[in-house]
Design a protein around this motif. Structure first.
Motif, PDB file in Angstrom:
ATOM      1  N   GLY A 104       0.693  -1.167   0.136  1.00 15.29           N
ATOM      2  CA  GLY A 104       0.046  -0.089  -0.121  1.00 15.29           C
ATOM      3  C   GLY A 104       0.727   1.240  -0.037  1.00 15.29           C
ATOM      4  O   GLY A 104       0.429   2.332  -0.617  1.00 15.29           O
ATOM      5  N   ASP A 111      -4.036  -3.170   1.873  1.00 12.05           N
ATOM      6  CA  ASP A 111      -3.226  -2.286   1.488  1.00 12.05           C
ATOM      7  C   ASP A 111      -3.513  -0.844   1.622  1.00 12.05           C
ATOM      8  O   ASP A 111      -2.713   0.139   1.892  1.00 12.05           O
ATOM      9  N   GLU A 129      -1.747   2.758   2.212  1.00 15.31           N
ATOM     10  CA  GLU A 129      -1.802   4.151   1.544  1.00 15.31           C
ATOM     11  C   GLU A 129      -2.054   5.224   2.588  1.00 15.31           C
ATOM     12  O   GLU A 129      -1.573   6.277   2.285  1.00 15.31           O
TER      13      GLU A 129
END
Length: 279
Positions: free
Chosen positions: A35, A212, A216
């Motif tokens: 991510g 993921d 981020e």
């Protein structure tokens, strides 16, 4: 010593994932790393768990660096350096518990030493501290998994009391979690909660399952401060040598990158005629 205004700078995350065997620490770390980068080639796992990371090869073509005993802090630091030199962006250390309790780890080294136990700790503690500093000063993002000791508690399910495996204290030196920016505790059902969180994004929030998207969010936080590019631009337009010194003092974490540019700018300021001709 000098006072300055507080300023949020871009950061490299140093985080821990702590949980019992089977809680999903390795996969969680890989999902967070992907991510953050969106590129499996930029992720490396320092694997102390008998090639367990290879079980997740179906996720993507991440790099693996097997680390076998002796699990002394120097070997861990060498493995981190290899990943740094290879241009890796996210290093997963799976796990750091062997550095403390594994064969050739700190407890093993200390136990084999002759003489006064207290005096011997003064000899081995700096070795452990150097390993911790290697993590904290790495130019890469670092995700360290930590084994936690296991126990069973009785939980009620459908009117019956059934045993459930839970994680307890992490297997590493006490207080290591304080060094990390973020620490996730993972339970046997793969639910995660933050026990340490300087990002302010996860603390006191409901538990969740890592994906993921978690990576981020962490990456957005890392990139929300002043970037190296903006600092380099400040160096290039500095109007005095004292201003250059001030920038170097203010951004010590960027010193290696900005010092060559600062030297070039200093030479331009010392030779204004040459600078005027070049422009």
């Amino acid at each position: 010593m000098e006072l300055r205004k507080a300023e949020r700078k871009q950061a490299k995350i140093k985080m821990g994932l702590q949980g019992p065997s089977g809680s999903g620490k390795t996969m969680s770390a890989l999902l967070i790393a992907f991510g953050m980068t969106g590129d499996w080639d930029k992720i490396a796992v320092i694997d102390t768990e008998n090639h367990s990371s290879d079980l997740y090869a179906h996720l993507g073509d991440f790099q693996v660096l097997p680390l076998t005993q002796p699990f002394n802090p120097e070997n861990y630091s060498k493995a981190i350096a290899i990943c740094e030199d290879a241009g890796i962006e996210v290093i997963i250390i799976d796990s750091i518990s062997h550095e403390w309790e594994g064969k050739g780890g700190i407890l093993d080294i200390h136990g084999a030493m002759l003489g006064n136990s207290f005096t011997n700790w003064a000899k081995v503690t700096p070795r452990h501290n150097d390993f911790v500093q290697k993590i904290l000063q790495s130019p890469c993002h670092v995700i360290a998994t930590i084994r936690s000791k296991q126990d069973y508690v009785l939980s009620e399910k459908n009117g019956k009391m059934v045993p459930e495996k839970v994680g307890l204290k992490g297997v590493t030196r006490e207080g290591l979690d304080y060094e990390f920016t973020l620490v996730f505790d993972v339970d046997i059902k793969h639910h995660v909660s933050a026990s340490k969180d300087r990002t302010g994004m996860f603390m006191d929030k409901p538990s969740f399952v890592i994906s993921d998207k978690t990576g981020e969010r962490i990456m957005r936080w890392c990139q929300s401060g002043k970037s190296i590019e903006s600092v380099l631009e400040m160096v290039k337009v500095a109007t005095s040598v004292e201003k250059l010194r001030e920038i170097l003092r203010h951004y010590p974490e960027y010193r290696n990158q900005i010092e060559p540019v600062a030297i070039e700018r200093k030479n331009q300021l010392d030779n204004p005629v040459v600078e005027q001709v070049n422009t």
